[in-house]
Scaffold this active site. Structure first.
Site, short mmCIF file in Angstrom:
data_model
loop_
_atom_site.label_atom_id
_atom_site.label_comp_id
_atom_site.label_asym_id
_atom_site.label_seq_id
_atom_site.Cartn_x
_atom_site.Cartn_y
_atom_site.Cartn_z
N ARG A 1 -8.14 -6.86 3.18
CA ARG A 1 -7.32 -6.23 3.86
C ARG A 1 -7.46 -6.40 5.55
NH1 ARG A 1 -5.30 -6.59 -0.34
NH2 ARG A 1 -4.60 -4.52 -1.71
N LYS B 1 -2.58 -1.74 3.04
CA LYS B 1 -2.13 -1.43 1.93
C LYS B 1 -3.23 -0.81 0.68
CE LYS B 1 -0.01 -3.98 -2.35
NZ LYS B 1 0.45 -5.31 -2.57
#
Length: 940
Positions: free
Chosen positions: A881, A917
């Protein structure tokens, strides 16, 4: 020459010699006229027998030794051949577990060439590009599948449970893929993707992928029903064309690239759990084989929404039926296991699937027999070494080879086969058919030459002793022997001078070259031939020396016709004449002299033939022509009475002497031919063994290189080289590992498929250069702790800290245990520098986007058909991420990693709080390095 062992032959030779001496002594001891010559005759016989037996034992010992050596070399060659076959199987299985066969052949050829030239880096070529193994295939369907809910479940697992769970799940998927003619491409965390239609085109590739997707959903559904664990499967399928192959220099993984692959990935991301999500292109190829329904257009994934094309969900008629049947079972399972962790429930259920362990196929390949395996002594018994037509009793059990090739080797060593046609030898000359091998044989070193010369000296001494016992020792003979002794001593000094090394080194420097003489003789074939020939001729000459200096007595000739016994006795005792008793011993000395030819085992057959012919002609001329009168004198002495008849042929000395010469001539020729054959055979087996050992070593290096290309160097020994039976999966937990994701996002825009760039092939050539240059950094010593994990498209994944001790045994000092973070930062900076160089040469403006995170991870090896080393854990997910939410030209890190880097002297500045996310909002930092030269630091 008889088929007896050395001990039995020695006993037989000693018995025959002693019995002859005993009978001769008893017979002549009763005759008054023979008592005077009895002791010299007995002594001469003893020397004769001693020399003959010692020479025979020496020859037999050398032949037995040569046969043993040849047999051992042959058996070692057999072991080496089996080991080579095993290594080939290992390498073939290993290579095919990584790559398809057609691609494996190409890459194997290049690796072999690289190993043989001793180069680990790319070979120099005209275009300076790395080798590219990528091809375009039309008519391919791509399947992406993701296990929904697995990340949450994995966080509850122990390292062993996690690796076992993944291996069983993906092992089951591999079985399903095999059933439906699909090929797994890669495992990305808990994401599984495969293709149908590679490497061979299949007309029903789309149907294969859809069926596989349905079976995967069904397997997960059964798992969920049986354990009550809330997981599901999301599958996306798209059909089109792909570029497939391998890029980079390390950690090869077969991969596919194209816009169609990207679309299949988004089909999975925008799919519905428990359903197979397909595109219109795939639907057109199904030809109504499955019932479908339109996918929801409102909640589509952004990429699919932008694409604007309709997509479909395949209806599995068995899904609802199985759900209804399994609801009660699922509730019951959850009630029974309410005290058991979901991960443990999953693990126990998955164990029943029985998926194969990684590299399990390698442990079932026949293990090579060690070259050091002791050989049974019965193999070298006299009956075996000389009568090899039948194997000894219990040979199968003793050798435990279980291979018919062993007896094929025995047949090749059978002396009865030596006269037959051979692919290695010429039938007539025994020359090697390969001229280079013949040259190597003739130029090979011969350290045993000194022992040949020493045994020949024994024959020389025996002839000297016999002649001194039975002749009147004229002065000329003494002078001749004195010169011969000096020549022999000089020869032996030269041959054994290497043993004087210690003594010479203590002496003056001018004598330090003396020990090199023996090495010179052993390594110079021309010098050996000259010395050997001269030595044999010297022994021949001295064997008949007593006859050369003998004057012809006229009274003996008269006696031959009709002479008195008194006149004969006078000639018998005359000083300077040859006593008639020595006539048979002169022949025996000639025979002993001929034995010197057979003592030089490695002398060529042609030279031995020439020398033996010379000896035969000289001996026969001497005793049948020039000195035939000696035989007549002896016969006249033995048959003095006119009533005595002349002796028959068997008692005629000169005729029987000639017969003996011919018998020994042909016998020694047979021995010379046999010696030549076994010497050449020994050389041939040694050469074959060296070649097979070199090939085996190359194969072992190739296997090691391939395995280390799949696994880290510290993990590879767990599967190869320790006779591991793969009973347990490899798994390891680490307390502090730094994970890097570095991508080139601009490459997605750069990539295009047109006729100009050969449907995207030239774009992949550039990506191959980027990844290969990144891989070259790993060979630098300062980056030895960096482990490449995989490449995902244009994203490069690596980690440090994996070769340290595991989390359970880690250093208590956290700063010290995470000191490798600095290595990873330097590696990230080096990646940016490499990319700048590529931009300069390719006229591009690619920039790197990097994400870093550190923390605990679980490492393991999963997959039996395509074993893959990977790492899992929240640390890996967050690092990914950090890259995907990062900024071009910068390194983004988490807050914890920023603090760790600041403690190592690096500067980080806050980016702020961003939405990640699956992780919510996180405060992230940018690392202040040269790589971030395009950004300006802000206040922390």
């Amino acid at each position: 020459m008889l088929p007896l062992g050395m001990r039995d032959a020695a006993v037989a030779g000693l018995t025959s010699s002693l019995s002859h001496l005993l009978v001769l002594g008893l017979y002549l001891g009763w005759q008054p006229d023979s008592q005077k010559a009895l002791l010299p005759q007995l002594a001469a016989n003893a020397v004769l027998f001693l020399c003959g037996n010692v020479a025979g034992a020496y020859h037999k010992a050398l032949m037995e030794r040569a046969l043993r050596a040849t047999f051992r070399e042959a058996l070692r060659s057999l072991h080496s051949r089996r080991r080579l076959d095993t290594e080939k199987k290992h390498q073939e299985h290993l290579l095919l577990s990584i790559l398809p066969a057609y691609l494996a052949r190409e890459m194997k050829a290049e690796i072999m060439a690289r190993l043989q030239t001793g180069q680990r880096s790319r070979p120099e070529n005209t275009n300076n590009f790395h080798s590219l193994y990528v091809k375009r295939h039309q008519g391919v369907s791509v399947l992406y599948a993701d296990i929904v809910g697995f990340t949450r479940l994995a966080s509850e697992c122990s390292p062993k449970e996690l690796v076992l769970m993944l291996n069983e799940l993906f092992g089951k998927f591999d079985q399903i893929a095999k059933e439906h003619e699909c090929m797994r491409i890669k495992i990305l965390g808990d994401c599984y993707y495969c293709v149908s239609g590679l490497p061979l085109s299949l007309p029903d590739h789309a149907i294969n992928c859809v069926r596989m997707g349905l079976d995967m959903c069904r397997a997960i559904r059964k798992l969920r029903v049986a354990t009550g664990v809330d997981i599901n499967m999301r599958v996306g399928v798209h059909s089109g064309s792909v570029l497939c192959g391998v890029i980079g220099l390390q950690k090869w993984q077969y991969d596919v690239w194209s816009h169609d692959v990207t679309l299949a990935n988004h089909m999975e991301a925008g799919g519905v759990p428990g359903r197979v999500h397909i595109t219109g292109a795939t639907l057109a190829l199904l030809a109504g084989a499955f019932a479908v329904e339109s996918a929801d257009m409102e909640h589509r994934e952004p990429y699919l929404r932008e694409l604007g094309e309709p997509t479909y969900l395949v209806i599995d008629p068995r899904a609802e039926e199985e759900d209804e049947k399994g609801t009660a079972k699922g509730l019951l399972s959850s009630l029974e296991g309410h005290e058991m962790r979901p991960s443990l429930l999953m693990t126990r259920y998955l164990e029943s699937w029985g998926a194969a362990k990684p590299f399990a196929h390698l442990s079932h390949v026949d293990s090579p027999v060690s070259a050091s395996t002791p050989l049974p002594e019965k193999v070298f018994s006299p009956q075996w070494s000389l009568d090899r037509s039948r194997p000894p009793r219990g040979l199968d059990d003793e050798l435990d080879t279980g291979d018919a090739k062993f007896f094929q080797v025995i047949e090749q060593l059978n002396s009865q086969k030596q006269w037959k046609q051979s692919k290695d030898f010429d039938l007539l000359t025994l020359y090697f058919r390969e001229k280079e091998m013949e040259k190597q044989y003739r130029l090979s070193a011969l350290p045993a030459f000194k022992y040949y010369a020493a045994c020949t000296f024994l024959v020389f001494l025996s002839n000297f002793t016999i002649q001194m016992l039975v002749t009147n020792r004229p002065p000329a003979l003494a002078i001749t022997y004195s010169i011969a002794f000096l020549l022999f001593l000089l020869l032996l000094f030269v041959c054994f001078s290497e043993h004087l090394t210690k003594c010479v080194q203590k002496g003056p420097k001018m004598l330090h070259w003396l020990p090199a003489l023996s090495v010179l003789v052993a390594t110079r074939p021309g010098l050996r031939v000259a010395l050997g020939t001269a030595t044999i001729l010297l022994v021949f000459t001295m064997a008949i020396a007593s006859l050369i200096f003998l004057p012809v007595p006229s009274d003996c000739l008269l006696l031959a016709s009709n002479a008195s016994s008194v006149a004969f006795n006078a000639s018998w005792e005359r000083p300077g004449s040859l006593p008639l008793i020595s006539i048979p011993y002169s022949m025996h000395c000639c025979v002993l002299g001929s034995l010197s030819c057979s003592l030089f085992l490695h002398m060529s057959f042609e030279l031995k033939l020439l020398l033996l012919l010379l000896w035969l002609v000289a001996s026969c001329s001497l005793f049948l022509h020039s000195h035939a009168w000696l035989s007549d004198c002896l016969v006249a002495h033995l048959y003095q009475s006119p009533l005595d008849s002349r002796p028959g042929v068997l008692k005629e000395p000169k005729l029987m002497g000639a017969i003996h010469f011919f018998i020994f001539f042909f016998t020694l020729l047979v021995l010379a031919r046999q010696n030549e054959y076994y010497c050449r055979l020994d050389f041939l087996w040694k050469k074959k063994l060296r070649q097979e050992q070199e090939e085996t070593e190359t194969m072992e290096n190739l296997t090691r290189l391939l395995l280390e290309n799949v696994l880290p160097a510290y993990v590879a020994p767990q599967f190869i080289g320790q006779n591991r039976r793969n009973e347990d999966l490899y798994h390891q937990s680490y307390g502090c590992v730094c994970v890097l994701f570095a991508s080139v996002p601009d490459f997605k825009e750069f990539y295009s498929e047109s006729n100009i760039n050969h449907e995207g092939l030239e774009c992949l050539r550039l990506l191959n250069e980027i990844i290969a240059d990144f891989d070259e950094l790993l060979s630098k010593p300062k980056f030895s702790g960096v482990e490449k994990i995989k490449t995902i498209g244009s994203t490069y994944m690596a980690a440090t800290g994996l070769n340290a001790t595991s989390g359970q045994d880690a250093q208590p000092d956290a700063d010290r245990s995470c000191s490798h973070l600095g290595t990873m930062v330097e590696f990230a900076v080096a990646l940016g520098s490499k990319l700048d160089i590529i931009n300069k040469h390719s006229f591009n403006n690619f920039r790197l986007r990097v994400g870093l995170n550190h923390g605990p991870v679980v490492a393991g090896v999963i997959g039996a058909q395509k074993p893959q080393y990977d790492i899992w854990g929240n640390t890996v997910n967050v690092a990914s991420r950090m890259e995907s939410t990062g900024v071009l030209g910068k390194i983004q890190v988490t807050e914890e990693t920023a603090r760790a880097l600041q403690s190592l002297g690096y500067t980080c500045y806050s980016r702020g709080v961003i939405k990640v996310k699956g992780k919510g909002e996180l405060r992230t930092y940018f690392l202040n390095t040269d790589l971030a030269r395009t950004g300006s630091p802000s206040a922390p």
